[in-house]
Design an enzyme around this catalytic site. Structure first.
Site, PDB file in Angstrom:
ATOM      1  CB  VAL A  17      53.599  34.544  27.919  1.00  0.00           C
ATOM      2  CG1 VAL A  17      53.065  35.886  27.436  1.00  0.00           C
ATOM      3  CG2 VAL A  17      53.026  33.407  27.080  1.00  0.00           C
ATOM      4  CD  GLN A  30      54.861  22.757  37.811  1.00  0.00           C
ATOM      5  OE1 GLN A  30      54.667  22.911  38.999  1.00  0.00           O
ATOM      6  NE2 GLN A  30      54.203  23.465  36.885  1.00  0.00           N
ATOM      7  N   GLY A  63      49.938  34.206  30.159  1.00  0.00           N
ATOM      8  CA  GLY A  63      50.741  32.973  30.078  1.00  0.00           C
ATOM      9  C   GLY A  63      49.840  31.747  30.158  1.00  0.00           C
ATOM     10  CG  HIS A  64      47.727  30.760  33.758  1.00  0.00           C
ATOM     11  ND1 HIS A  64      47.864  31.879  34.532  1.00  0.00           N
ATOM     12  CD2 HIS A  64      48.283  29.746  34.461  1.00  0.00           C
ATOM     13  CE1 HIS A  64      48.466  31.557  35.669  1.00  0.00           C
ATOM     14  NE2 HIS A  64      48.748  30.266  35.647  1.00  0.00           N
ATOM     15  CG  MET A 103      48.298  26.183  41.539  1.00  0.00           C
ATOM     16  SD  MET A 103      49.232  26.056  43.068  1.00  0.00           S
ATOM     17  CE  MET A 103      50.375  27.398  42.893  1.00  0.00           C
ATOM     18  CB  SER A 136      50.063  33.989  39.904  1.00  0.00           C
ATOM     19  OG  SER A 136      49.438  33.300  38.847  1.00  0.00           O
ATOM     20  NE  ARG A 137      54.539  32.259  44.761  1.00  0.00           N
ATOM     21  CZ  ARG A 137      54.430  30.957  44.459  1.00  0.00           C
ATOM     22  NH1 ARG A 137      54.847  30.510  43.276  1.00  0.00           N
ATOM     23  NH2 ARG A 137      53.904  30.103  45.315  1.00  0.00           N
ATOM     24  CG  LEU A 154      43.402  31.518  35.066  1.00  0.00           C
ATOM     25  CD1 LEU A 154      42.286  30.977  34.180  1.00  0.00           C
ATOM     26  CD2 LEU A 154      44.488  30.461  35.270  1.00  0.00           C
TER      27      LEU A 154
HETATM   28  O1  PAF Z   1      52.292  25.276  37.917  1.00  0.00           O
HETATM   29  C1  PAF Z   1      51.296  25.280  38.664  1.00  0.00           C
HETATM   30  O2  PAF Z   1      50.448  26.181  38.587  1.00  0.00           O
HETATM   31  C2  PAF Z   1      51.129  24.175  39.685  1.00  0.00           C
HETATM   32  O3  PAF Z   1      52.355  23.747  40.183  1.00  0.00           O
HETATM   33  C3  PAF Z   1      50.299  22.983  39.168  1.00  0.00           C
HETATM   34  C4  PAF Z   1      50.981  22.291  38.010  1.00  0.00           C
HETATM   35  C5  PAF Z   1      48.927  23.465  38.730  1.00  0.00           C
HETATM   36  C6  PAF Z   1      50.121  21.954  40.275  1.00  0.00           C
HETATM   37  O4  PAF Z   1      49.464  22.502  41.374  1.00  0.00           O
END
Ligand code: PAF
EC number: 6.3.2.1
Length: 277
Positions: free
Chosen positions: A173, A150, A32-33, A26, A183-184, A29
Site C-alpha cells: 500500500v 521476508q 498497509g497492515h 510489530m 512504520s519507519r 499499524l
Molecule cells: O514484518 C514484520 O512486521 C515482522 O518482521 C514480523 C513478520 C511480524 C516478524 O516479527
C-alpha cells in the site's frame, strides 16, 4: 476482540479452529497492515493478529528501543477490522528463557540483499514467525510484498518444514505520492518525507528500462543508485532479481519474472521498497 498475551490462553481460545487466518505484525499499524487484515478475512476465519516487537531480528545498532509502540491506537484499529483475537505477548511470554533453538534460513536467500546489510535479521524473523505459528496454528498467514524477501523466506520455511499454513502475499500500500507505507516513515523529517518518494521513482525507472529491453542490469542498477546518491541518499542496494529465488538473472534468462528491490538511507532512516517488473 480478545487481547491475549499468554500462549496457553491463546491455545485455549483457538482450540477447534481450523481455518484461522493470521497476520503477524510489530504494531504501529497503518493502512498497509489493515489491508493485510482484510485480505486475511477473505482467506480464513477467525482472523488473528499479533503485535510483538521481536528483539531477535534487530541488530545491536538498530532501532529496537525506539521502534514506535502505539498499542492503544493499534487495538482500536484492529477492533474496527473485526479481528477476533489480538495475540500480544510480552517478551517474557514468548521468550521465557533465552531462545537457543533458532531457524536459520539458507545462505543463498537469507544472506543476500537485506540479509547482507542486516546480519541475523532473517534468522530472527524466521525464529519468531515459526514460534508465533506454533502458537496460533493458522491455516493461512498473510505477509506484505513490501518486505519481499521476508515473504519469500517465510514461504520457503513453511514449505520445507511442511507447516500446514499457506502464505498469502498482499500488495504494497502506497501514499498518494508513491511512498510505500512503513512504520519507519514516521522517523522522516518533513524535508525527508518530501524526498522519500524518490525511492519508488528510482524503482519505476529501473522497471521502465528493463521493460524497454535493456538487459544490462548492473548498469541500470548503478545509474539508479547514483541518482539517489546525488540527491543525498545512501543506497545499500538496488538489485534486479528473479522473483522465484531472488538470485541475479543470467543474460540468457530473458523470460524469468523479475523484481527490483532497493534499500537506502535517507538521513537516519533506512527505507526499503520493491517493484515487480
Ligand atoms: O514484518 C514484520 O512486521 C515482522 O518482521 C514480523 C513478520 C511480524 C516478524 O516479527
Amino acid at each position: 476482540m480478545k487481547i491475549i498475551s499468554s500462549i496457553h490462553e491463546l491455545r485455549d481460545q483457538l482450540r477447534g479452529q481450523n481455518r484461522t487466518a493470521f497476520v503477524p505484525t510489530m504494531g504501529n499499524l497503518h493502512e498497509g497492515h489493515l489491508s493485510l487484515m482484510r485480505l486475511a478475512r477473505q482467506h480464513g476465519d477467525p482472523v488473528v493478529a499479533s503485535i510483538f516487537v521481536n528483539r531477535l531480528q534487530f541488530g545491536p545498532n538498530e532501532d529496537f528501543d525506539k521502534y514506535p509502540r502505539t498499542f492503544e491506537e493499534d487495538v482500536e484499529k484492529l477492533q474496527k477490522e473485526n479481528v477476533y483475537v489480538l495475540f500480544a505477548p510480552t517478551e517474557r511470554d514468548l521468550y521465557p528463557e533465552p531462545q537457543q533453538y533458532r531457524v536459520h534460513p539458507p545462505q543463498d536467500l537469507g544472506d543476500i540483499l537485506e540479509g547482507e546489510f542486516r546480519p541475523g535479521f532473517f534468522q530472527g524473523v524466521c525464529t519468531v514467525v515459526m514460534k508465533l505459528m506454533s502458537c496460533v496454528q493458522p491455516r493461512v498467514a498473510v505477509f506484505g510484498k513490501k518486505d519481499y524477501q521476508q515473504l519469500m523466506i517465510v514461504r520457503q520455511m513453511c514449505h520445507q518444514f511442511a507447516l500446514p499454513t499457506d502464505i498469502i502475499a498482499a500488495e504494497t500500500v502506497r501514499d498518494a505520492d508513491g511512498l510505500a507505507l512503513s512504520s519507519r516513515n514516521r522517523y522522516l523529517q518533513p524535508t525527508e518525507r518530501a524526498e522519500a518518494p524518490q525511492l519508488a521513482i528510482a524503482l519505476n525507472g529501473v522497471r521502465t528500462a528493463v521493460l524497454a529491453g535493456d538487459r544490462d542490469f548492473a548498469k541500470i542498477e548503478q545509474q539508479a543508485m547514483a541518482t539517489l546518491a546525488a540527491r543525498g541518499w545512501q543506497p545499500d542496494y538496488i538489485a534486479v532479481r528473479k522473483r522465484v529465488n531472488l538470485q541475479a538473472p543470467a543474460a540468457h534468462e530473458t523470460d524469468a519474472p523479475l523484481v527490483v528491490l532497493a534499500a537506502a538511507k535517507l538521513g537516519a532512516t533506512r527505507l526499503i521498497d520493491n517493484l515487480e517488473i
